[in-house]
Design a protein around this motif. Structure first.
Motif, short mmCIF file in Angstrom:
data_model
loop_
_atom_site.label_atom_id
_atom_site.label_comp_id
_atom_site.label_asym_id
_atom_site.label_seq_id
_atom_site.Cartn_x
_atom_site.Cartn_y
_atom_site.Cartn_z
N LEU A 1 32.65 48.89 37.50
CA LEU A 1 34.07 48.64 37.76
C LEU A 1 34.26 48.55 39.27
N CYS A 2 34.82 47.44 39.75
CA CYS A 2 34.95 47.19 41.19
C CYS A 2 36.43 47.06 41.55
N LEU A 3 36.90 47.91 42.44
CA LEU A 3 38.30 47.91 42.85
C LEU A 3 38.43 47.38 44.26
N ARG A 4 39.30 46.39 44.45
CA ARG A 4 39.64 45.94 45.80
C ARG A 4 40.88 46.72 46.22
N LEU A 5 40.73 47.55 47.24
CA LEU A 5 41.79 48.45 47.65
C LEU A 5 42.73 47.77 48.64
N THR A 6 43.90 48.38 48.82
CA THR A 6 44.89 47.83 49.76
C THR A 6 44.39 47.89 51.20
N THR A 7 43.40 48.71 51.47
CA THR A 7 42.83 48.80 52.82
C THR A 7 41.85 47.66 53.10
N GLY A 8 41.54 46.85 52.09
CA GLY A 8 40.57 45.78 52.23
C GLY A 8 39.17 46.19 51.86
N LYS A 9 38.94 47.46 51.60
CA LYS A 9 37.62 47.94 51.23
C LYS A 9 37.44 47.88 49.71
N GLU A 10 36.23 48.17 49.27
CA GLU A 10 35.90 48.12 47.85
C GLU A 10 35.42 49.48 47.38
N PHE A 11 35.83 49.85 46.17
CA PHE A 11 35.34 51.07 45.54
C PHE A 11 34.71 50.70 44.21
N VAL A 12 33.51 51.20 43.96
CA VAL A 12 32.72 50.81 42.79
C VAL A 12 32.36 52.04 41.96
N VAL A 13 32.46 51.92 40.64
CA VAL A 13 31.99 52.95 39.72
C VAL A 13 31.16 52.28 38.65
N THR A 14 29.92 52.70 38.48
CA THR A 14 29.09 52.13 37.42
C THR A 14 29.43 52.81 36.10
N VAL A 15 29.80 52.01 35.11
CA VAL A 15 30.21 52.54 33.81
C VAL A 15 30.16 51.40 32.79
N ASP A 16 29.85 51.73 31.55
CA ASP A 16 29.84 50.73 30.48
C ASP A 16 31.25 50.24 30.19
N ASP A 17 31.33 49.02 29.69
CA ASP A 17 32.61 48.40 29.31
C ASP A 17 33.57 48.33 30.51
N ALA A 18 33.02 48.07 31.69
CA ALA A 18 33.86 48.01 32.90
C ALA A 18 34.87 46.87 32.83
#
Length: 332
Positions: free
Chosen positions: A289-306
């Motif tokens: 699961l990849c999130l594009r944050l309001t700061t312009g950075k990215e946060f990633v969490v590896t998980v099934d059914d992302a």
């Protein structure tokens, strides 16, 4: 370019060298060693624990062999999915840790044998604490060598993320999504560290073994997490102790997507990882699961059914934005 076999040999080499150092030292000093050997030393340096020479050699060899096998298996498994030169760069951290660990043990075990040499009574054997300082220096030098042998870091080339989409929800309908993910790598490394630390605490010194055992227990406890998406945003927490908890509220997320991630090649390892412009909780390779944050950075969490989690997050973000816009219109 590093092939899987070569990567494996690079990691296994220092442990084989440490085993050779232990066996060579024992063969040279065999006729000069007391029976039993002094194998445990407190801060004072005076021996307070003893074992037979055979037991000491078997434990030392087994400890080095098991750790070498664990590191080699991790690198070999990761190398099968590496993409070009990125595998070379991501090998550096693993190589530095493996070389440092083998350098530490490869000095302490022969040093223990040398301390016993030509001492009639094992109770009189001393291993001064400056020997630990030398062992740590050897570990640092070996880690630096592993870092150099692994090669230079290469710029990562990300897998393309799929187009963001939304989960269809009717007005007023509430939904949440949750999954649990476990890292077999962190679980295996944690168990290996805990066992190795326990053995070192009893055979060499608690000051050396206990910190390693504690690190192993912490790695086991943090080897899994529960990932939840709901109206509050994204929440990630350990499945057992529930703390520490990481939360990314909807207001900080611009959009969510999913893509395939390689833990070793994309982030250089497992756990909470930080890279330029990105961070994430990477417990394994695969769907993320990849999130594009309001700061312009990215946060990633590896998980099934992302993909489902990303779609729900996009829907919830859109709803929150619509409600905010509605309140602005009413206020005017």
């Amino acid at each position: 370019m590093y092939q899987p076999l070569r990567r494996t040999l690079v990691i296994a080499f220092p442990f084989a060298l440490a085993c050779a150092a232990v066996l060579t030292t024992y063969a040279a000093l065999r006729d000069h060693l007391p029976d039993p050997l002094a194998t445990h030393f407190p801060a004072s340096g005076k021996a307070d624990g003893f074992s037979s020479a055979t037991s000491f050699i078997w434990v030392s060899m087994a400890l080095l062999a098991v750790q070498g096998a664990v590191f080699a298996a991790l690198v070999h498994r990761s190398g099968r999915g590496s993409r070009g030169s990125r595998g070379v760069g991501s090998l550096r951290l693993m190589a530095a840790f493996a070389y440092g660990e083998s350098g530490l043990l490869g000095y302490l075990f022969p040093a223990t044998l040398f301390a016993n040499a030509d001492v009639p009574d094992a109770a009189d054997v001393r291993l001064p604490m400056w020997q630990l300082a030398v062992a740590l220096a050897c570990a640092l030098l070996a880690a630096a060598l592993g870092w150099l042998l692994a090669g230079a870091d290469a710029a990562p080339a990300d897998e393309p993320a799929e187009e963001p989409h939304r989960l269809p929800l009717r007005e007023g309908e509430v939904a949440s999504w949750t999954r649990t993910v476990t890292s077999r790598v962190l679980l295996g490394v944690g168990l290996a560290l805990a066992c190795a630390g326990a053995v070192l605490a009893f055979t060499v010194s608690p000051g050396i073994g206990l910190p390693m055992a504690v690190m192993g227990v912490i790695a086991v406890l943090l080897s899994g997490c529960r990932v939840t998406v709901d109206r509050r945003g994204l929440t990630v927490s350990p499945p057992v102790v529930r703390l520490p908890r990481l939360r990314v509220p909807l207001g900080r997320i611009e959009e969510a997507t999913s893509r395939q991630v390689s833990a070793f090649d994309d982030f250089g390892g497992w756990g909470y990882r930080i890279r330029a412009g990105r961070s994430g909780l990477v417990l394994r390779s695969g769907d993320a699961l990849c999130l594009r944050l309001t700061t312009g950075k990215e946060f990633v969490v590896t998980v099934d059914d992302a993909r489902t989690a990303a779609a729900l997050l996009n829907t919830l973000i859109h709803r929150a934005a619509d409600r905010g816009a509605g309140r602005s219109v009413d206020a005017s």
